[in-house]
Design an enzyme around this catalytic site. Structure first.
Site, PDB file in Angstrom:
ATOM      1  CG  HIS A  72      49.227  48.392  48.370  1.00  0.00           C
ATOM      2  ND1 HIS A  72      49.544  47.857  47.149  1.00  0.00           N
ATOM      3  CD2 HIS A  72      48.804  47.348  49.137  1.00  0.00           C
ATOM      4  CE1 HIS A  72      49.324  46.549  47.163  1.00  0.00           C
ATOM      5  NE2 HIS A  72      48.852  46.219  48.351  1.00  0.00           N
ATOM      6  CE1 TYR A 200      52.780  50.766  39.708  1.00  0.00           C
ATOM      7  CE2 TYR A 200      52.315  51.118  37.382  1.00  0.00           C
ATOM      8  CZ  TYR A 200      51.901  51.113  38.700  1.00  0.00           C
ATOM      9  OH  TYR A 200      50.612  51.463  39.002  1.00  0.00           O
ATOM     10  N   PRO A 292      46.654  53.134  31.046  1.00  0.00           N
ATOM     11  CG  PRO A 292      46.645  50.811  30.838  1.00  0.00           C
ATOM     12  CD  PRO A 292      46.562  52.062  30.043  1.00  0.00           C
ATOM     13  CE  LYS A 296      47.003  59.078  39.453  1.00  0.00           C
ATOM     14  NZ  LYS A 296      46.626  58.598  40.756  1.00  0.00           N
ATOM     15  CE1 TYR A 384      51.028  54.158  40.928  1.00  0.00           C
ATOM     16  CE2 TYR A 384      50.506  53.840  43.254  1.00  0.00           C
ATOM     17  CZ  TYR A 384      50.659  53.335  41.980  1.00  0.00           C
ATOM     18  OH  TYR A 384      50.430  51.994  41.748  1.00  0.00           O
TER      19      TYR A 384
HETATM   20  P1  FAD Z   1      32.914  52.926  31.649  1.00  0.00           P
HETATM   21  O1  FAD Z   1      33.421  52.066  32.746  1.00  0.00           O
HETATM   22  O2  FAD Z   1      33.360  52.660  30.262  1.00  0.00           O
HETATM   23  O3  FAD Z   1      31.326  52.878  31.715  1.00  0.00           O
HETATM   24  C1  FAD Z   1      30.506  53.415  30.684  1.00  0.00           C
HETATM   25  C2  FAD Z   1      29.168  52.677  30.650  1.00  0.00           C
HETATM   26  O4  FAD Z   1      28.347  53.254  29.662  1.00  0.00           O
HETATM   27  C3  FAD Z   1      29.348  51.209  30.280  1.00  0.00           C
HETATM   28  O5  FAD Z   1      28.672  50.397  31.213  1.00  0.00           O
HETATM   29  C4  FAD Z   1      28.735  51.118  28.880  1.00  0.00           C
HETATM   30  O6  FAD Z   1      28.136  49.854  28.620  1.00  0.00           O
HETATM   31  C5  FAD Z   1      27.707  52.245  28.922  1.00  0.00           C
HETATM   32  N1  FAD Z   1      27.391  52.754  27.589  1.00  0.00           N
HETATM   33  C6  FAD Z   1      28.221  52.997  26.554  1.00  0.00           C
HETATM   34  N2  FAD Z   1      27.549  53.460  25.488  1.00  0.00           N
HETATM   35  C7  FAD Z   1      26.254  53.513  25.851  1.00  0.00           C
HETATM   36  C8  FAD Z   1      25.065  53.898  25.178  1.00  0.00           C
HETATM   37  N3  FAD Z   1      25.110  54.322  23.910  1.00  0.00           N
HETATM   38  N4  FAD Z   1      23.898  53.839  25.839  1.00  0.00           N
HETATM   39  C9  FAD Z   1      23.851  53.421  27.125  1.00  0.00           C
HETATM   40  N5  FAD Z   1      24.948  53.031  27.817  1.00  0.00           N
HETATM   41  C10 FAD Z   1      26.133  53.079  27.187  1.00  0.00           C
HETATM   42  N6  FAD Z   1      41.573  53.143  36.142  1.00  0.00           N
HETATM   43  C11 FAD Z   1      42.019  53.365  37.410  1.00  0.00           C
HETATM   44  O7  FAD Z   1      41.647  54.390  38.010  1.00  0.00           O
HETATM   45  N7  FAD Z   1      42.836  52.478  38.065  1.00  0.00           N
HETATM   46  C12 FAD Z   1      43.282  51.346  37.464  1.00  0.00           C
HETATM   47  O8  FAD Z   1      43.973  50.544  38.101  1.00  0.00           O
HETATM   48  C13 FAD Z   1      42.895  51.109  36.090  1.00  0.00           C
HETATM   49  N8  FAD Z   1      43.302  49.998  35.444  1.00  0.00           N
HETATM   50  C14 FAD Z   1      42.800  49.747  34.193  1.00  0.00           C
HETATM   51  C15 FAD Z   1      43.210  48.595  33.566  1.00  0.00           C
HETATM   52  C16 FAD Z   1      42.728  48.302  32.286  1.00  0.00           C
HETATM   53  C17 FAD Z   1      43.206  47.043  31.617  1.00  0.00           C
HETATM   54  C18 FAD Z   1      41.786  49.180  31.651  1.00  0.00           C
HETATM   55  C19 FAD Z   1      41.226  48.851  30.278  1.00  0.00           C
HETATM   56  C20 FAD Z   1      41.377  50.326  32.288  1.00  0.00           C
HETATM   57  C21 FAD Z   1      41.878  50.634  33.552  1.00  0.00           C
HETATM   58  N9  FAD Z   1      41.479  51.778  34.218  1.00  0.00           N
HETATM   59  C22 FAD Z   1      41.986  52.032  35.474  1.00  0.00           C
HETATM   60  C23 FAD Z   1      40.516  52.712  33.612  1.00  0.00           C
HETATM   61  C24 FAD Z   1      39.087  52.527  34.136  1.00  0.00           C
HETATM   62  O9  FAD Z   1      38.672  51.208  33.982  1.00  0.00           O
HETATM   63  C25 FAD Z   1      38.124  53.483  33.405  1.00  0.00           C
HETATM   64  O10 FAD Z   1      38.651  54.779  33.432  1.00  0.00           O
HETATM   65  C26 FAD Z   1      36.721  53.483  34.040  1.00  0.00           C
HETATM   66  O11 FAD Z   1      36.020  52.313  33.710  1.00  0.00           O
HETATM   67  C27 FAD Z   1      35.896  54.699  33.578  1.00  0.00           C
HETATM   68  O12 FAD Z   1      34.576  54.616  34.071  1.00  0.00           O
HETATM   69  P2  FAD Z   1      33.347  55.250  33.305  1.00  0.00           P
HETATM   70  O13 FAD Z   1      32.163  54.989  34.150  1.00  0.00           O
HETATM   71  O14 FAD Z   1      33.684  56.631  32.919  1.00  0.00           O
HETATM   72  O15 FAD Z   1      33.264  54.453  31.935  1.00  0.00           O
HETATM   73  C1  DHB Z   2      46.286  48.100  37.905  1.00  0.00           C
HETATM   74  C2  DHB Z   2      46.244  48.749  36.700  1.00  0.00           C
HETATM   75  C3  DHB Z   2      47.066  49.835  36.516  1.00  0.00           C
HETATM   76  O1  DHB Z   2      47.040  50.496  35.367  1.00  0.00           O
HETATM   77  C4  DHB Z   2      47.931  50.280  37.497  1.00  0.00           C
HETATM   78  O2  DHB Z   2      48.739  51.336  37.254  1.00  0.00           O
HETATM   79  C5  DHB Z   2      47.942  49.649  38.699  1.00  0.00           C
HETATM   80  C6  DHB Z   2      47.095  48.540  38.911  1.00  0.00           C
HETATM   81  C7  DHB Z   2      45.425  46.911  38.096  1.00  0.00           C
HETATM   82  O3  DHB Z   2      44.616  46.593  37.224  1.00  0.00           O
HETATM   83  O4  DHB Z   2      45.566  46.248  39.138  1.00  0.00           O
END
Ligand code: FAD
Ligand code: DHB
Length: 389
Positions: A72, A200, A292, A296, A384
């Protein structure tokens, strides 16, 4: 068992860190509480910065993101019944890639399997020990049997509710938090997206986001109450509410269909400082959460593990602690800028309890300024597409 780096958590942060360390010849083991299918079933992020895609390429896991991801060049802001496009590529020369977190995770899991690296899934009671000494270790229980992994370093990549940050004594950590008085209700559907780019929407009924995972799979979000439950939101009600918040052209183009996933996420900004405690480091959601809006979270997890892998490479290859000593400060400088951006996007686009009269007019003035000023739209674009590492 002994390894150089014991990684807690097989989300994007843990898996990407594992592959980066492997590429630098640093052996590592990942401990994950859930099953691989559970991790792959969590529908979350969908938008990758160029830097994140480059890191996937660096570890040889980027091919599918390039093949199936959607590149995009712009993003749309809708308010006051009209839509306005911001040309991010014109402003920055950069793009973003639409590619689901589930796919990123799958690609990294496959790369890990192909490299023959150890991941222990369904590890219970994972606990980091002695990270304030030169001999840290991680204990866990698998199939009812207790185990210990001796290591040089522990990487806490276990998300917001993980055990790593919780293991640090409270006096050693500062936390900063803002909880927002609403959530996001999201659905995924096998329908074509309403537009070629993300929209948005600022609306009197609340924020709405039109996103996608592919040209035949859509992701939509509406701002909802924190008291809401998904059972109160049958598909019909969701689509009706979404339509009320979109501009006329989007309503005309919207293709609805059954949802294949529906969930509610609360919104929060949170930062823990520092991100290093002796021989344990935090990365990704374990250290910080952003709302979200602006996409980021996953991208910050990627930049954290980039800095951390560089620091550990320096430690092993150059016998220098400068990288690990500077990790927290370096990562936090980028984290806080993304925290600011996500907070600002959230504030500008959502209905708060006091968004009436004056505050609503300020939001509209800010949006109007953004889409009419080259400098303001360049500033939004720069953040962004992702600030440089
Ligand atoms: P997590 O993905 O939470 O992974 C952590 C892992 O650790 C998990 O698998 C968990 O099971 C494991 N764990 C936890 N506790 C323990 C334990 N005690 N022992 C062993 N394992 C454990 N981010 C973006 O950049 N772009 C987006 O478009 C975006 N959209 C989003 C939309 C939604 C609806 C949500 C909820 C989040 C969004 N995010 C987005 C955020 C993004 O999903 C998270 O920032 C990302 O998953 C972070 O990754 P992580 O590996 O740090 O943590
Ligand atoms: C998505 C989530 C977001 O928070 C965003 O800013 C853009 C896209 C997504 O899940 O597609």
């Amino acid at each position: 068992m002994r390894t150089k780096v014991a990684i807690i958590g097989a989300g994007p942060a843990g898996l990407l860190l594992g592959q980066l360390l492997h590429a630098y010849g640093i052996d590592n083991v990942i401990l994950e509480r859930q099953t691989p299918d559970y991790v792959l079933g969590r529908i979350r992020a969908g938008l990758l910065e160029e830097g994140t895609v480059a890191l996937l390429d660096q570890v040889g896991a980027g091919a599918r993101a390039h093949r199936d991801g959607l590149v995009h060049h712009g993003v749309e802001l809708a308010f006051g019944g009209a839509r306005h496009r911001i040309d991010m590529t014109a402003a920055t020369g950069k793009t973003v890639t639409i590619y689901g977190q589930t796919e990123v995770t799958l690609d990294l899991m496959n790369a890990r399997t192909a490299a023959g690296l150890t991941t222990i899934y369904q590890a219970a009671g994972v606990t980091p020990h002695d990270f304030d000494t030169d001999h840290p270790r991680v204990s866990y229980v698998k199939d009812g049997v207790g185990h210990d992994i001796a290591c040089d370093f522990i990487a806490g990549c276990d998300g917001f509710h993980g055990v790593s940050r919780a293991s640090v004594k409270p006096s050693a950590i500062d936390t900063f938090e803002r909880i927002y008085p609403f959530g996001w209700l999201g659905i995924l559907s096998e329908t074509p997206p309403v537009s070629n780019e993300l929209i948005y929407n600022n609306h009197a009924r609340g924020f709405a986001l039109c996103s996608m995972r592919s040209m035949h799979r859509s992701r939509y979000y509406v701002q909802c109450s924190l008291d809401d439950h998904v059972d109160q939101w049958p598909d019909e009600k969701f689509w009706d509410e979404l339509k009320r918040r979109l501009d006329r052209e989007a309503v005309d183009n919207l293709v609805t269909g059954p949802s294949i996933e529906k969930s509610i996420a609360p919104l929060r900004s949170f930062v823990a400082e520092p991100m290093r405690f002796g021989r344990m480091f935090l990365a990704g959601d374990a250290a910080h959460i952003v709302p979200p809006t602006g996409a980021k979270g996953l991208n910050l997890a990627a930049s954290d593990v980039h800095y951390l892998s560089q620091a550990l490479r320096e430690y092993y290859d150059e016998k220098s602690s400068a990288g690990i000593d500077g990790y927290s400060e370096k990562a936090l400088a980028r984290v806080w800028k993304a925290v600011r951006f996500s907070w600002w996007m959230t504030a500008m686009l959502h209905r708060f309890p006091d968004t009436e009269g004056f505050n609503a007019r300020i939001q509209l003035a800010e949006l109007d300024y953004l889409v009419s000023s080259k400098a303001a739209s360049a500033s939004l674009s720069e953040n962004y597409v992702g600030l440089p590492y």
